[in-house]
Design an enzyme around this catalytic site. Structure first.
Site, PDB file in Angstrom:
ATOM      1  N   HIS A  36      31.796  18.054  -3.177  1.00  0.00           N
ATOM      2  CA  HIS A  36      32.783  17.792  -4.225  1.00  0.00           C
ATOM      3  C   HIS A  36      32.661  18.789  -5.386  1.00  0.00           C
ATOM      4  O   HIS A  36      32.940  18.455  -6.530  1.00  0.00           O
ATOM      5  CB  HIS A  36      32.613  16.363  -4.748  1.00  0.00           C
ATOM      6  CG  HIS A  36      32.965  15.310  -3.738  1.00  0.00           C
ATOM      7  ND1 HIS A  36      32.175  15.053  -2.634  1.00  0.00           N
ATOM      8  CD2 HIS A  36      34.016  14.458  -3.656  1.00  0.00           C
ATOM      9  CE1 HIS A  36      32.721  14.077  -1.925  1.00  0.00           C
ATOM     10  NE2 HIS A  36      33.837  13.710  -2.516  1.00  0.00           N
ATOM     11  N   LYS A  58      34.301   3.806  -9.948  1.00  0.00           N
ATOM     12  CA  LYS A  58      35.269   4.694 -10.593  1.00  0.00           C
ATOM     13  C   LYS A  58      36.703   4.364 -10.210  1.00  0.00           C
ATOM     14  O   LYS A  58      36.994   3.962  -9.085  1.00  0.00           O
ATOM     15  CB  LYS A  58      34.958   6.150 -10.250  1.00  0.00           C
ATOM     16  CG  LYS A  58      33.655   6.639 -10.837  1.00  0.00           C
ATOM     17  CD  LYS A  58      33.493   8.136 -10.734  1.00  0.00           C
ATOM     18  CE  LYS A  58      33.190   8.587  -9.335  1.00  0.00           C
ATOM     19  NZ  LYS A  58      32.821  10.020  -9.278  1.00  0.00           N
ATOM     20  N   PHE A  72      40.932  -3.292  10.259  1.00  0.00           N
ATOM     21  CA  PHE A  72      42.061  -2.513   9.748  1.00  0.00           C
ATOM     22  C   PHE A  72      42.087  -1.101  10.343  1.00  0.00           C
ATOM     23  O   PHE A  72      43.143  -0.471  10.386  1.00  0.00           O
ATOM     24  CB  PHE A  72      42.001  -2.419   8.224  1.00  0.00           C
ATOM     25  CG  PHE A  72      42.364  -3.688   7.506  1.00  0.00           C
ATOM     26  CD1 PHE A  72      43.658  -4.179   7.542  1.00  0.00           C
ATOM     27  CD2 PHE A  72      41.415  -4.393   6.788  1.00  0.00           C
ATOM     28  CE1 PHE A  72      44.004  -5.347   6.883  1.00  0.00           C
ATOM     29  CE2 PHE A  72      41.741  -5.563   6.115  1.00  0.00           C
ATOM     30  CZ  PHE A  72      43.041  -6.039   6.165  1.00  0.00           C
ATOM     31  N   LYS A 125      49.656   9.914  -7.231  1.00  0.00           N
ATOM     32  CA  LYS A 125      48.472   9.335  -7.881  1.00  0.00           C
ATOM     33  C   LYS A 125      48.505   9.744  -9.355  1.00  0.00           C
ATOM     34  O   LYS A 125      47.779  10.633  -9.806  1.00  0.00           O
ATOM     35  CB  LYS A 125      47.192   9.829  -7.201  1.00  0.00           C
ATOM     36  CG  LYS A 125      45.933   9.068  -7.600  1.00  0.00           C
ATOM     37  CD  LYS A 125      44.718   9.582  -6.852  1.00  0.00           C
ATOM     38  CE  LYS A 125      43.487   8.754  -7.179  1.00  0.00           C
ATOM     39  NZ  LYS A 125      42.272   9.286  -6.516  1.00  0.00           N
ATOM     40  N   GLU A 156      48.256  11.306  -2.762  1.00  0.00           N
ATOM     41  CA  GLU A 156      47.805  12.151  -3.872  1.00  0.00           C
ATOM     42  C   GLU A 156      48.945  12.627  -4.761  1.00  0.00           C
ATOM     43  O   GLU A 156      48.777  12.792  -5.967  1.00  0.00           O
ATOM     44  CB  GLU A 156      47.022  13.353  -3.338  1.00  0.00           C
ATOM     45  CG  GLU A 156      45.655  13.014  -2.772  1.00  0.00           C
ATOM     46  CD  GLU A 156      44.663  12.519  -3.810  1.00  0.00           C
ATOM     47  OE1 GLU A 156      44.830  12.827  -5.006  1.00  0.00           O
ATOM     48  OE2 GLU A 156      43.715  11.810  -3.412  1.00  0.00           O
ATOM     49  N   HIS A 193      41.865  14.309   1.392  1.00  0.00           N
ATOM     50  CA  HIS A 193      40.654  14.429   0.583  1.00  0.00           C
ATOM     51  C   HIS A 193      39.431  14.773   1.437  1.00  0.00           C
ATOM     52  O   HIS A 193      38.678  15.700   1.123  1.00  0.00           O
ATOM     53  CB  HIS A 193      40.404  13.123  -0.173  1.00  0.00           C
ATOM     54  CG  HIS A 193      39.116  13.116  -0.931  1.00  0.00           C
ATOM     55  ND1 HIS A 193      38.893  13.916  -2.038  1.00  0.00           N
ATOM     56  CD2 HIS A 193      37.957  12.420  -0.734  1.00  0.00           C
ATOM     57  CE1 HIS A 193      37.672  13.709  -2.497  1.00  0.00           C
ATOM     58  NE2 HIS A 193      37.082  12.812  -1.718  1.00  0.00           N
ATOM     59  N   THR A 198      41.671  -0.378   3.554  1.00  0.00           N
ATOM     60  CA  THR A 198      42.268  -0.415   4.886  1.00  0.00           C
ATOM     61  C   THR A 198      42.166   0.923   5.601  1.00  0.00           C
ATOM     62  O   THR A 198      42.673   1.072   6.715  1.00  0.00           O
ATOM     63  CB  THR A 198      43.745  -0.827   4.796  1.00  0.00           C
ATOM     64  OG1 THR A 198      44.448   0.129   3.984  1.00  0.00           O
ATOM     65  CG2 THR A 198      43.887  -2.219   4.199  1.00  0.00           C
ATOM     66  N   ALA A 223      41.856  -0.243  13.291  1.00  0.00           N
ATOM     67  CA  ALA A 223      42.511  -0.215  14.597  1.00  0.00           C
ATOM     68  C   ALA A 223      43.909   0.389  14.524  1.00  0.00           C
ATOM     69  O   ALA A 223      44.425   0.902  15.525  1.00  0.00           O
ATOM     70  CB  ALA A 223      42.586  -1.630  15.186  1.00  0.00           C
ATOM     71  N   ASP A 257      42.235   3.228  -6.390  1.00  0.00           N
ATOM     72  CA  ASP A 257      42.006   3.935  -7.655  1.00  0.00           C
ATOM     73  C   ASP A 257      43.094   3.621  -8.671  1.00  0.00           C
ATOM     74  O   ASP A 257      42.826   3.412  -9.856  1.00  0.00           O
ATOM     75  CB  ASP A 257      41.956   5.441  -7.418  1.00  0.00           C
ATOM     76  CG  ASP A 257      40.589   5.923  -6.958  1.00  0.00           C
ATOM     77  OD1 ASP A 257      39.663   5.093  -6.868  1.00  0.00           O
ATOM     78  OD2 ASP A 257      40.451   7.132  -6.682  1.00  0.00           O
TER      79      ASP A 257
END
Length: 388
Positions: A270, A162, A189, A95, A92, A286, A149, A191, A129
């Site tokens: 949200h 989005k 993934f 980002k 984040e 998140h 993943t 695992a 994203d």
């Protein structure tokens, strides 16, 4: 010629013509598919997703590259495809548009073709994203393929339309609608995912369960702890949990992909969480912020008579057993008021606030008050303090 059309969506006004109205539609089709053993060279799915044979630019999150980079190269080498890997830090705090520009530079250096060489994004929700936004901007629309993943990427960020990055203190404030041509879901993934990130993804699965799928809630209540222990790889029915979560998301997204209708059940959890998450960075993931939002709104719903007290306690208990937070210092009046103000702007002047009705159903509210929210936050803190 006033008011005439040529039957192709072009309307004219005036004589002589002085104005035009253009009516058109963009057909959108994309694939989401569970694809086990994705990196097995005998599996053609990744090599053929959305494209003809050729080169591939793969943008991979740095931890994923450390774990799977050699397998990715071996896969494309065995398939006879030239591949270039761009390794990107993706969380984040990075980002941002700077990360988008870095991906665009890789695309430019690679010389990606406009249609035949979709960029492949391999990583969690942040990575997908960022790459999605870069692809939506590069030549105004470049196709891409998503390979999530992480659990939250697999059930949430990987299946919609989005893209986005953070801007200032605002989560995903800059973005586009640009669905990947294909999303390939391989639970293998998971695992290598740690407990915290498994719990993080389970929060988004719990969202679907609470607002629209009681059977999914019952599955989580019965098997959630085992799913974490087994990382969705064991005999516990993790496949059914994943399928129900993805199907529930797509059921809600498909008729409203561009969000023309702003009452969206998948916005549950949200409303407060974007503000809480950004102010807590880097403390909260998140899904953890979403869970805090759901815990608070569960108490709100119970106080309104929409959720029974026993259901409230069962929900909060499951959150704890999934190793998710139900309390945080930022669930306080100033932050919650700022979050509600921003949410109202985001939803075009109304709250359109999703609340649970029992377990597995929901409604929308437009009349929450700061005092009501504050009382619910105080009660949630009390409940958290006395919980076993």
């Amino acid at each position: 010629m006033a008011g005439k059309t040529n039957n192709h969506g072009l309307f004219t006004t005036g004589e002589p013509v002085s104005a035009w109205t253009v009516s058109t539609a963009l057909p959108v089709t994309y694939q989401v598919a569970f694809t086990p053993q994705l990196l097995n060279p005998g599996n053609p799915a990744l090599a053929s997703a959305g494209a003809t044979p050729g080169r591939r630019l793969v943008v991979v999150e740095e931890t994923v590259h450390a774990l799977y980079g050699d397998k990715i190269r071996a896969y494309f080498g065995t398939r006879g495809l030239a591949v270039e890997l761009g390794v990107l830090a993706a969380h984040e705090e990075v980002k941002t548009m700077e990360s988008v520009f870095r991906v665009a530079e890789w695309m430019d250096h690679f010389g990606v073709s406009r249609r035949a060489e979709p960029v492949i994004a391999m990583g969690g929700g942040v990575l997908m994203d960022v790459v999605g936004l870069a692809c939506s901007l590069y030549r105004r629309s470049t196709p891409f393929v998503r390979v999530p993943t992480t659990l939250i990427g697999l059930v949430d960020a990987g299946v919609g339309a989005k893209t986005g990055v953070n801007f200032g203190r605002h989560k995903n404030r800059l973005g586009t609608y640009h669905p990947a041509v294909a999303t390939l879901l391989d639970p293998a993934f998971l695992a290598t995912l740690d407990q915290r990130h498994l719990s993080n993804g389970l929060a988004e699965i719990l969202k679907v369960a609470l607002i629209k799928d009681r059977k999914l809630f019952e599955l989580l209540d019965r098997t959630g702890e085992a799913l974490i222990d087994q990382r969705f790889q064991g005999p516990t029915p993790g496949g059914e949990v994943l399928v129900r979560a993805v199907h529930g998301m797509l059921q809600e997204l498909q008729p409203n992909l561009w969000e023309h209708r702003l009452e969206r059940s998948m916005d549950y959890g949200h409303s407060f969480s974007p503000t809480v998450e950004m102010r807590a960075l880097p403390e909260l993931l998140h899904g953890e912020a979403v869970c805090l939002d759901m815990a608070l709104t569960t108490v709100l719903a119970q106080r309104r008579g929409l959720v029974e007290t026993a259901e409230r306690d069962r929900i909060l208990g499951l959150m704890r057993r999934l190793q998710l937070p139900v309390r945080h210092p930022l669930l306080e009046p100033e932050t919650l008021a700022d979050a509600l103000t921003d949410t109202i702007r985001h939803r075009d002047g109304r709250q359109r606030f999703p609340l649970p009705v029992g377990i597995g159903d929901g409604c929308f509210a437009d009349d929450l008050t700061a005092a009501e929210i504050g009382r619910a936050a105080t009660e949630l803190e009390e409940l958290a303090c006395v919980a076993p």
